[in-house]
Design a protein around this motif. Structure first.
Motif, PDB file in Angstrom:
ATOM      1  N   HIS A   1     -16.450  -0.479  11.205  1.00 13.25           N
ATOM      2  CA  HIS A   1     -16.852  -1.012   9.265  1.00 13.25           C
ATOM      3  C   HIS A   1     -18.561  -0.945   9.227  1.00 13.25           C
ATOM      4  O   HIS A   1     -19.606  -1.101   8.485  1.00 13.25           O
ATOM      5  CB  HIS A   1     -16.108  -1.558   8.697  1.00 13.25           C
ATOM      6  CG  HIS A   1     -16.257  -3.014   9.671  1.00 13.25           C
ATOM      7  ND1 HIS A   1     -15.941  -3.616  10.303  1.00 13.25           N
ATOM      8  CD2 HIS A   1     -17.033  -4.050   8.698  1.00 13.25           C
ATOM      9  CE1 HIS A   1     -16.584  -5.316  10.906  1.00 13.25           C
ATOM     10  NE2 HIS A   1     -16.324  -5.566   9.612  1.00 13.25           N
TER      11      HIS A   1
ATOM     12  N   VAL B   1     -18.063   9.008   8.091  1.00 17.58           N
ATOM     13  CA  VAL B   1     -18.147   8.134   6.584  1.00 17.58           C
ATOM     14  C   VAL B   1     -17.144   8.320   6.447  1.00 17.58           C
ATOM     15  O   VAL B   1     -16.940   9.381   5.446  1.00 17.58           O
ATOM     16  CB  VAL B   1     -19.470   8.102   5.984  1.00 17.58           C
ATOM     17  CG1 VAL B   1     -19.082   7.035   5.227  1.00 17.58           C
ATOM     18  CG2 VAL B   1     -20.627   6.886   6.891  1.00 17.58           C
TER      19      VAL B   1
ATOM     20  N   ALA C   1     -19.505   4.670  -0.787  1.00 18.32           N
ATOM     21  CA  ALA C   1     -18.866   5.240   0.613  1.00 18.32           C
ATOM     22  C   ALA C   1     -20.930   6.169   0.422  1.00 18.32           C
ATOM     23  O   ALA C   1     -21.603   6.472   1.790  1.00 18.32           O
ATOM     24  CB  ALA C   1     -18.280   6.753   0.322  1.00 18.32           C
TER      25      ALA C   1
ATOM     26  N   GLN D   1     -22.615   3.529   1.807  1.00 18.18           N
ATOM     27  CA  GLN D   1     -22.625   3.598   3.709  1.00 18.18           C
ATOM     28  C   GLN D   1     -23.117   4.511   4.398  1.00 18.18           C
ATOM     29  O   GLN D   1     -23.464   4.420   5.684  1.00 18.18           O
ATOM     30  CB  GLN D   1     -21.142   3.377   3.916  1.00 18.18           C
ATOM     31  CG  GLN D   1     -20.730   3.141   4.633  1.00 18.18           C
ATOM     32  CD  GLN D   1     -19.494   2.973   4.668  1.00 18.18           C
ATOM     33  OE1 GLN D   1     -18.455   3.167   4.270  1.00 18.18           O
ATOM     34  NE2 GLN D   1     -18.290   2.376   6.016  1.00 18.18           N
ATOM     35  N   ALA D   2     -22.871   5.424   3.393  1.00 11.69           N
ATOM     36  CA  ALA D   2     -23.570   6.364   4.215  1.00 11.69           C
ATOM     37  C   ALA D   2     -25.393   6.896   5.187  1.00 11.69           C
ATOM     38  O   ALA D   2     -25.968   6.926   5.720  1.00 11.69           O
ATOM     39  CB  ALA D   2     -22.723   7.982   4.119  1.00 11.69           C
TER      40      ALA D   2
ATOM     41  N   TRP E   1     -26.250   4.155   7.540  1.00 13.41           N
ATOM     42  CA  TRP E   1     -25.195   4.443   9.359  1.00 13.41           C
ATOM     43  C   TRP E   1     -26.622   5.153   9.744  1.00 13.41           C
ATOM     44  O   TRP E   1     -27.138   5.593  10.496  1.00 13.41           O
ATOM     45  CB  TRP E   1     -24.048   5.368   8.835  1.00 13.41           C
ATOM     46  CG  TRP E   1     -23.103   4.124   9.787  1.00 13.41           C
ATOM     47  CD1 TRP E   1     -22.526   3.853   8.161  1.00 13.41           C
ATOM     48  CD2 TRP E   1     -23.186   3.602  10.445  1.00 13.41           C
ATOM     49  NE1 TRP E   1     -21.502   2.492   8.477  1.00 13.41           N
ATOM     50  CE2 TRP E   1     -21.935   2.689  10.250  1.00 13.41           C
ATOM     51  CE3 TRP E   1     -23.274   3.674  11.820  1.00 13.41           C
ATOM     52  CZ2 TRP E   1     -21.197   2.316  10.962  1.00 13.41           C
ATOM     53  CZ3 TRP E   1     -22.432   2.551  12.656  1.00 13.41           C
ATOM     54  CH2 TRP E   1     -21.262   1.624  12.146  1.00 13.41           C
TER      55      TRP E   1
ATOM     56  N   VAL F   1     -24.509  12.346  11.068  1.00 17.47           N
ATOM     57  CA  VAL F   1     -23.922  11.682   9.716  1.00 17.47           C
ATOM     58  C   VAL F   1     -23.493  12.752   8.719  1.00 17.47           C
ATOM     59  O   VAL F   1     -24.027  13.863   8.077  1.00 17.47           O
ATOM     60  CB  VAL F   1     -24.535  10.561   8.475  1.00 17.47           C
ATOM     61  CG1 VAL F   1     -23.834   9.519   7.871  1.00 17.47           C
ATOM     62  CG2 VAL F   1     -25.272   9.414   9.926  1.00 17.47           C
TER      63      VAL F   1
ATOM     64  N   LEU G   1     -20.538  13.086   5.163  1.00 18.31           N
ATOM     65  CA  LEU G   1     -19.633  12.238   4.893  1.00 18.31           C
ATOM     66  C   LEU G   1     -18.963  12.631   4.346  1.00 18.31           C
ATOM     67  O   LEU G   1     -18.648  14.013   3.530  1.00 18.31           O
ATOM     68  CB  LEU G   1     -21.040  11.318   3.102  1.00 18.31           C
ATOM     69  CG  LEU G   1     -19.794  10.960   2.196  1.00 18.31           C
ATOM     70  CD1 LEU G   1     -18.942   9.679   2.797  1.00 18.31           C
ATOM     71  CD2 LEU G   1     -20.685  10.698   1.428  1.00 18.31           C
TER      72      LEU G   1
ATOM     73  N   ALA H   1     -16.610   5.803  10.191  1.00 15.29           N
ATOM     74  CA  ALA H   1     -16.711   4.387   9.622  1.00 15.29           C
ATOM     75  C   ALA H   1     -16.519   4.431   8.379  1.00 15.29           C
ATOM     76  O   ALA H   1     -16.257   5.336   7.622  1.00 15.29           O
ATOM     77  CB  ALA H   1     -18.672   4.596   9.299  1.00 15.29           C
TER      78      ALA H   1
ATOM     79  N   ASN I   1     -14.391   1.922   5.187  1.00 13.90           N
ATOM     80  CA  ASN I   1     -15.023   1.184   4.416  1.00 13.90           C
ATOM     81  C   ASN I   1     -13.563  -0.253   3.761  1.00 13.90           C
ATOM     82  O   ASN I   1     -13.267  -0.003   2.558  1.00 13.90           O
ATOM     83  CB  ASN I   1     -15.677   0.959   3.620  1.00 13.90           C
ATOM     84  CG  ASN I   1     -16.821   0.440   2.294  1.00 13.90           C
ATOM     85  OD1 ASN I   1     -16.338  -1.257   2.859  1.00 13.90           O
ATOM     86  ND2 ASN I   1     -16.791   0.817   0.593  1.00 13.90           N
TER      87      ASN I   1
END
Length: 328
Positions: free
Chosen positions: A147, A163, A170, A173-174, A177, A184, A186, A241, A243
């Motif tokens: 996380h 993610v 979200a 968060q993406a 990262w 990455v 999502l 990853a 959340n």
């Protein structure tokens, strides 16, 4: 990897320790840092902890200056040794309840029925991570289901990262990262659809968005190999990853009148308290993730020290009041 054992035989508490200055529920880094500080202040202190920290599944913890990469359980073992060196006591149990006595002190009752009394209480029982019941997440949690990029990002850098979208956070968060890997994806899952502005941000950073709900995390040979959607499509990935919803362990505090509040970022629920950890309820302090669900290991330890200093100040004022009243 063999995990270090936390258990060490303790002699029974003697009469002098039957009531202590401060009893600490929870012996993670926050609780142990507080106990160390109080012990050095020549306060009698008792730590009650079952020895099952939140970060136990992780082989290493990071971001703790001079101890980066240390095994979490080894850190706790060393911390317990240091607390014992200043006269602190450790009871390996779970606190079942905390009650206020008529004389103002507190009684902590453990899972095995034992009772311990104290003048003040510090609750540092940490939090529970709540995340979707998707096959594969629980099994890989703390390894390649993570996380926190600050905790795991360096070790997982340049990997094929997914993610899992479960909240309005979200997209951010993406984007975060993306600092650790250029690969990455999502997975929107149950998160809101990105706004046009967010979609442009994701595209500018080369982050692909996959719609549809995730059914499972594919695992092979003790590694994540992909993310499977409910329609059967599998996207190759190496890291997921998430959340989580961060839920502070506060069951002990409700009966004492301690209030809860939502974290300002809307990612969890924690105790309503001053920065010192004082809850506003006389005699009750909190530290670590009970105080701030976003606190990492170093912030948690620091909050334990802060709480200990204010606890000691509070006890000092009470000691002085008693000394004055005892004068002829």
């Amino acid at each position: 990897m063999t995990k270090p054992a936390l258990t060490q035989p303790e002699s029974p508490l003697d009469e002098a320790m039957a009531s202590v200055d401060v009893a600490i529920a929870g012996g993670g880094l926050a609780g142990l840092a507080a106990a160390l500080t109080l012990g050095r202040a020549r306060r009698s202190v008792l730590v009650i902890d079952a020895g099952h920290p939140r970060n136990a599944p992780a082989a290493h913890m990071h971001g703790y200056l001079t101890r980066d990469g240390k095994n979490p359980l080894e850190m706790l073992r060393l911390g317990r040794e240091e607390v014992r060196g200043y006269g602190g006591r450790i009871v390996q149990e779970t606190v079942a309840s905390i009650t206020r006595l008529e004389d103002g002190r507190f009684q902590l009752t453990t899972g095995d029925g034992a009772g311990y009394r104290s003048r003040r209480v510090l609750v540092a029982t940490g939090l529970v991570d709540r995340y979707p019941d998707i096959p594969g997440l629980h099994e890989r949690w703390g390894r390649d289901v993570v996380h926190c990029p600050y905790c795991f990002g360096w070790e997982l850098r340049d990997g094929a990262l997914a993610v899992l979208g479960t909240s309005p956070h979200a997209v951010m968060q993406a984007l975060m990262w993306r600092q650790w890997t250029s690969d990455v994806v999502l997975f929107q899952h149950t998160a809101p659809e990105p706004t046009p502005e967010q979609a442009a941000q994701l595209a500018a950073r080369g982050i692909k968005v996959v719609t549809g709900e995730v059914e499972a995390i594919e695992i092979h040979d003790d590694h994540i190999t992909g993310v499977r959607l409910t329609l059967g499509e599998v996207h190759p990935r190496e890291v997921v990853a998430i959340n989580p919803w961060f839920e502070a362990r506060t069951d002990l505090l409700g009966p004492l009148g301690v209030k809860l509040t939502d974290h300002p970022m809307g990612i969890g629920r924690q105790v309503q308290a001053e920065p010192s950890g004082f809850t506003g309820v006389p005699g009750i302090w909190v530290a670590g993730n009970v105080l701030d669900v976003t606190a990492g290991v170093m912030q948690s330890a620091a909050s334990g020290v802060t709480a200990a200093a204010t606890l000691n100040a509070d006890l000092t004022l009470e000691d002085t009041t008693h000394a004055l009243s005892a004068q002829p």
